[in-house]
Enzyme design. Structure first.
Site, PDB file in Angstrom:
ATOM      1  N   SER A 134       0.836  -1.207   0.000  1.00  0.00           N
ATOM      2  CA  SER A 134       0.000   0.000   0.000  1.00  0.00           C
ATOM      3  C   SER A 134       0.865   1.250   0.000  1.00  0.00           C
ATOM      4  O   SER A 134       1.870   1.318   0.718  1.00  0.00           O
ATOM      5  CB  SER A 134      -0.920   0.021   1.221  1.00  0.00           C
ATOM      6  OG  SER A 134      -1.632   1.241   1.299  1.00  0.00           O
ATOM      7  N   TYR A 147      -3.786  -0.663   9.748  1.00  0.00           N
ATOM      8  CA  TYR A 147      -3.703  -1.076   8.338  1.00  0.00           C
ATOM      9  C   TYR A 147      -2.314  -0.777   7.783  1.00  0.00           C
ATOM     10  O   TYR A 147      -1.673  -1.646   7.172  1.00  0.00           O
ATOM     11  CB  TYR A 147      -4.766  -0.349   7.524  1.00  0.00           C
ATOM     12  CG  TYR A 147      -4.596  -0.489   6.035  1.00  0.00           C
ATOM     13  CD1 TYR A 147      -4.979  -1.655   5.383  1.00  0.00           C
ATOM     14  CD2 TYR A 147      -4.032   0.537   5.283  1.00  0.00           C
ATOM     15  CE1 TYR A 147      -4.812  -1.796   4.017  1.00  0.00           C
ATOM     16  CE2 TYR A 147      -3.863   0.408   3.924  1.00  0.00           C
ATOM     17  CZ  TYR A 147      -4.250  -0.761   3.286  1.00  0.00           C
ATOM     18  OH  TYR A 147      -4.065  -0.883   1.926  1.00  0.00           O
TER      19      TYR A 147
END
Length: 221
Positions: A134, A147
């Site tokens: 990410s 996350y």
């Protein structure tokens, strides 16, 4: 090796990104197998695609799934670790359950699958692993610390595998921004969806990666 000779495994096949990858590679690869934790609906099997059950947090379940694929389609050439999740809304000192959930969903699933498929690839001196990282794990994102931290772990795992392997085996990670999936739209209904990454773009980039010799690269998309 040509893509029409490859058997590809895609984890999390009932997710928005993985289902797009299933459709994309079914028209290109020799055989495509998607994995889900539980078959909750009847999937349409074709001559070169199928969905099987596999729990990526259970080593026995992964071994069983790999054995099934090898019996049905032969060697696994490409393993795409697509299963994952996203949660946000809590500060670091809040949402204690988020940390375990994100760690298990994003990192441990990837680690377990890599640990199981790598020996098979080493036996044949060839294989391609692609993980999903990410951009947020590089730049940071408020209210999404759990996350981001889980994806940082995926980045470092990718680099470690690449450094420890070679001779035909590669491991890379795609670092998308926010992916345009129904789940993400639900999480962020007021966001500007126009700049989000389309799953088809991810599929195209993965094809480029598995046909290249790139290794240990964290690729922004």
């Amino acid at each position: 090796m040509k893509i029409n000779e490859m058997t590809i495994v895609i984890t999390g096949a009932n997710g928005g990104v993985a289902s797009e990858l299933m459709d994309y590679f079914s028209n290109k690869a020799a055989y495509v197998v998607g994995t889900v934790r539980q078959l909750s609906e009847k999937f349409e099997k074709t001559d070169n695609t199928t969905i099987i059950e596999m729990d990526p947090l259970d080593h026995y379940s992964i071994d069983k799934a790999i054995g099934w694929v090898e019996n049905e389609a032969g060697h696994i050439h490409v393993w795409l670790n697509i299963i994952g999740g996203f949660t946000m809304g809590n500060r670091v000192e809040e949402g204690h359950d988020d940390w375990n959930y994100m760690y298990n969903t994003n990192f441990m699933t990837t680690l377990n699958c890599c640990q199981k498929i790598l020996p098979r690839m080493k036996d044949r001196d060839w294989g391609r692993i692609v993980n999903i990282g990410s951009q947020s794990a590089v730049t940071g994102m408020p209210l999404a610390g759990a996350y981001c931290a889980s994806k940082v772990a995926v980045h470092m795992l990718t680099r470690a595998i690449a450094l420890e392997n070679g001779n035909g085996i590669t491991c890379n990670a795609l670092l998308p921004g926010i992916i345009d999936t129904p789940a993400n739209r639900k999480q962020m209904p007021d966001a500007d969806h126009g700049n989000w990454v389309q799953p088809e773009k991810i599929a195209e980039k993965i094809e480029q990666i598995i046909l290249s010799e790139e290794n240990g690269v964290l690729i922004d998309i």
